[in-house]
Design a protein around this motif. Structure first.
Motif, PDB file in Angstrom:
ATOM      1  N   GLU A 277       0.838  -1.207   0.000  1.00  0.00           N
ATOM      2  CA  GLU A 277       0.000   0.000   0.000  1.00  0.00           C
ATOM      3  C   GLU A 277       0.874   1.259   0.000  1.00  0.00           C
ATOM      4  OE1 GLU A 277      -3.178   0.799  -0.087  1.00  0.00           O
ATOM      5  OE2 GLU A 277      -3.498   2.598   1.117  1.00  0.00           O
ATOM      6  N   ARG A 280       2.447   1.667  -3.446  1.00  0.00           N
ATOM      7  CA  ARG A 280       1.463   2.086  -4.457  1.00  0.00           C
ATOM      8  C   ARG A 280       1.010   3.527  -4.238  1.00  0.00           C
ATOM      9  NH1 ARG A 280       1.089   0.974  -9.125  1.00  0.00           N
ATOM     10  NH2 ARG A 280      -1.002   1.817  -9.126  1.00  0.00           N
ATOM     11  N   ARG A 281       0.767   3.901  -2.974  1.00  0.00           N
ATOM     12  CA  ARG A 281       0.250   5.259  -2.718  1.00  0.00           C
ATOM     13  C   ARG A 281       1.305   6.321  -3.004  1.00  0.00           C
ATOM     14  NH1 ARG A 281      -3.454   2.590  -2.870  1.00  0.00           N
ATOM     15  NH2 ARG A 281      -3.054   3.371  -4.954  1.00  0.00           N
ATOM     16  N   LEU A 289      -7.009   7.368  -7.788  1.00  0.00           N
ATOM     17  CA  LEU A 289      -7.384   6.005  -8.167  1.00  0.00           C
ATOM     18  C   LEU A 289      -8.449   5.984  -9.266  1.00  0.00           C
ATOM     19  CD1 LEU A 289      -7.468   4.106  -4.739  1.00  0.00           C
ATOM     20  CD2 LEU A 289      -6.171   3.384  -6.750  1.00  0.00           C
TER      21      LEU A 289
ATOM     22  N   GLU B 234      -0.716  -3.253  -9.697  1.00  0.00           N
ATOM     23  CA  GLU B 234      -1.552  -2.131 -10.141  1.00  0.00           C
ATOM     24  C   GLU B 234      -2.957  -2.625 -10.507  1.00  0.00           C
ATOM     25  OE1 GLU B 234      -0.048   0.544 -13.221  1.00  0.00           O
ATOM     26  OE2 GLU B 234      -1.556   1.979 -12.526  1.00  0.00           O
ATOM     27  N   ASP B 237      -4.831  -2.917  -7.391  1.00  0.00           N
ATOM     28  CA  ASP B 237      -4.976  -1.585  -6.792  1.00  0.00           C
ATOM     29  C   ASP B 237      -6.183  -0.859  -7.384  1.00  0.00           C
ATOM     30  OD1 ASP B 237      -4.095   0.418  -5.025  1.00  0.00           O
ATOM     31  OD2 ASP B 237      -2.892   1.412  -6.575  1.00  0.00           O
ATOM     32  N   GLY B 243      -8.499   0.701  -3.132  1.00  0.00           N
ATOM     33  CA  GLY B 243      -7.148   0.378  -3.579  1.00  0.00           C
ATOM     34  C   GLY B 243      -6.663  -0.984  -3.113  1.00  0.00           C
ATOM     35  N   ILE B 244      -5.345  -1.173  -3.179  1.00  0.00           N
ATOM     36  CA  ILE B 244      -4.740  -2.496  -2.997  1.00  0.00           C
ATOM     37  C   ILE B 244      -4.986  -3.069  -1.599  1.00  0.00           C
ATOM     38  CG2 ILE B 244      -2.450  -1.559  -2.381  1.00  0.00           C
ATOM     39  CD1 ILE B 244      -1.224  -3.898  -4.011  1.00  0.00           C
TER      40      ILE B 244
END
Lengths: 312, 312
Positions: A277, A280-281, A289, B234, B237, B243-244
């Motif tokens: 997380e 990805r963030r 998103l 991804e 995500d 999200g993920i």
């Protein structure tokens, strides 16, 4: 059984709306029902927007002829009563699917067929009490079904044997690619394959072998090229001079060693999830998103148009 | 370290020839050596044919400027002596790689870097005896490297730390997508991910859950769409509203259950290989394998051109 002419969509979230597009663009009449009046009120505009995006990419010629085949109705009975085929796409929860299937069961023609969009719950877990239970099965699409054609057909033990090949042909006729899952296994085929790759990806991340971004690159700029038009068996069949048997004998021991190293699979821990997380963030803030999802859908449309041009 | 200007290719099979195209089209001077006089005699014509195919798809503008940067030499020393970077692509066998790396070691400039195309044997297994062993690492491409850009950089424990980020930048400069594999694990990242999916595919085939053709369809008309431009992290995500982390919490238990069901992995048995082979040969006779490989390469080129147009 006859060919499908009239379709009912029960549940008009993202998946149900995608199905409506699939059947209407193929020329079928589609009645749409959702339990939420708010969703019912917004369905047509939402589908119109999807069709407009598709027209821009050349995936549909005209919007209005497709829209004219759709009607939104206020009761489940009104949607289901005249339908040859009913696609159920309500919330992925056993009790919810069971209740809706009982309603469909009471309203359907006894010779109609009901496919559930269930992505993991087998039909035997929510159709046992239906009078017409032999007419029910899972027809699990990838999201969104109007862009990604794969559908998994998963019969319950009591599904009429003739329905599976019939529905496969019907799905192909509307442009989907149907596969037959012969046993009700967890995750069916698609999510088992995705899960196997995901489990390895998470394990590599946890062990610090590579970053999430690099694992993603390995697929998006490596493995995914061939897999966008060939499956894993055909890929290895073309990857050794003597075909798949030659490949399997050469590389089987390596892949077996890899499997043996993963005999004690841990759940994805909270610490591991937090690590992914965080990575990805940093790359994509949560506020972006939905914009990135629109980017994904544009790329899916472009890929579908490309695959149509090249015929793969 | 400077930028790469002069490249040596050692081993000019399919992989080595692909590498020669990668570096020459980016403007580098490339010296090519292969131990077989027959292969040396055929290299330029083979590369010319690949470039002609690429020009048809719009992937290169002109052939001759690329060919002018290539020269085939008769000794390993002549190829390696002046090179900034040496790409070794000889047979995937430890003893063969070890012998060739010792030859390269004696002929190279001490400040040059040597990347091995090894797809599974780690650099520590065949470079320990080299005087310049700190300059060696694995740079594993996907086949063919001039079409599929991914390269796995896998340092040995003794590889100079500065080489990995330097080579990553150099690879990106010539149009490849490099990832860093921080530990010498079996199969590196790419073949571990492929192997995880393959192991599940073979198990599903063995259990009769689906045919090989249907498992292939699940990827070529389902999972592979997103994976052709997004990696697995991804993908998930963007597959849950939060999200993920949201996705992992919802679906982690399903994927853990799938992993737990595969705790006792069997090797791909001869009976299973025969089953897959029979299904593939019915679809594609052995005599059509090379024609189908040409079909694959045309589709790869079309996909590369498509990805270039759409920028993904």
């Amino acid at each position: 059984m006859e060919v499908i002419r009239k379709v009912a969509i029960v549940g008009a979230g993202l998946v149900g709306r995608g199905w409506a597009i699939v059947f209407a663009r193929a020329g079928h009449d589609v009645a749409i029902y959702d339990g939420s009046a708010e969703i019912r009120a917004a369905v047509i505009e939402s589908i119109r927007a999807s069709l407009a995006d598709m027209r821009e990419t050349g995936l549909v010629d005209a919007i209005d002829p497709v829209l004219r085949r759709l009607r939104v109705v206020d009761t489940l009975e009104a949607a289901v009563a005249g339908a040859d085929y009913i696609q159920e796409s309500v919330l992925e929860r056993r009790d919810v699917k069971q209740a809706v299937c009982l309603e469909i069961d009471r309203a359907m023609r006894p010779d109609a067929v009901v496919g559930s969009s269930s992505s993991g719950i087998p039909a035997s877990a929510f159709t046992e009490g239906c009078v017409n239970r032999a007419r029910f099965l899972v027809a699990h699409p990838v999201n969104p079904p109007h862009l990604i054609p794969l559908v998994e057909l998963v019969p319950a033990p009591w599904t009429d044997a003739g329905i599976v090949p019939w529905l496969r042909a019907q799905m192909e006729q509307v442009g989907q690619a149907a596969i037959i899952v012969r046993k009700e296994v967890d995750g069916f085929v698609l999510n088992r394959l995705q899960g196997a790759l995901l489990n390895e990806a998470w394990a590599l991340l946890e062990e610090g072998v590579a970053s999430a971004a690099d694992i993603d690159l390995t697929v998006s700029h490596g493995l995914g090229y061939r897999w966008s038009f060939m499956g894993p068996f055909e890929t290895i069949d073309l990857n050794a001079p003597g075909g798949i048997a030659d490949y399997a004998r050469r590389l089987g021991p390596l892949y077996h060693a890899i499997a043996l190293a993963r005999r004690d699979p841990a759940p994805w821990s909270e610490a591991l999830i937090a690590k992914a997380e965080a990575e990805r963030r940093e790359k994509l803030p949560a506020s972006d998103l939905s914009e990135r999802s629109a980017w994904r859908d544009r790329n899916l449309m472009a890929l579908v148009a490309h695959k149509r041009r090249t015929g793969v």
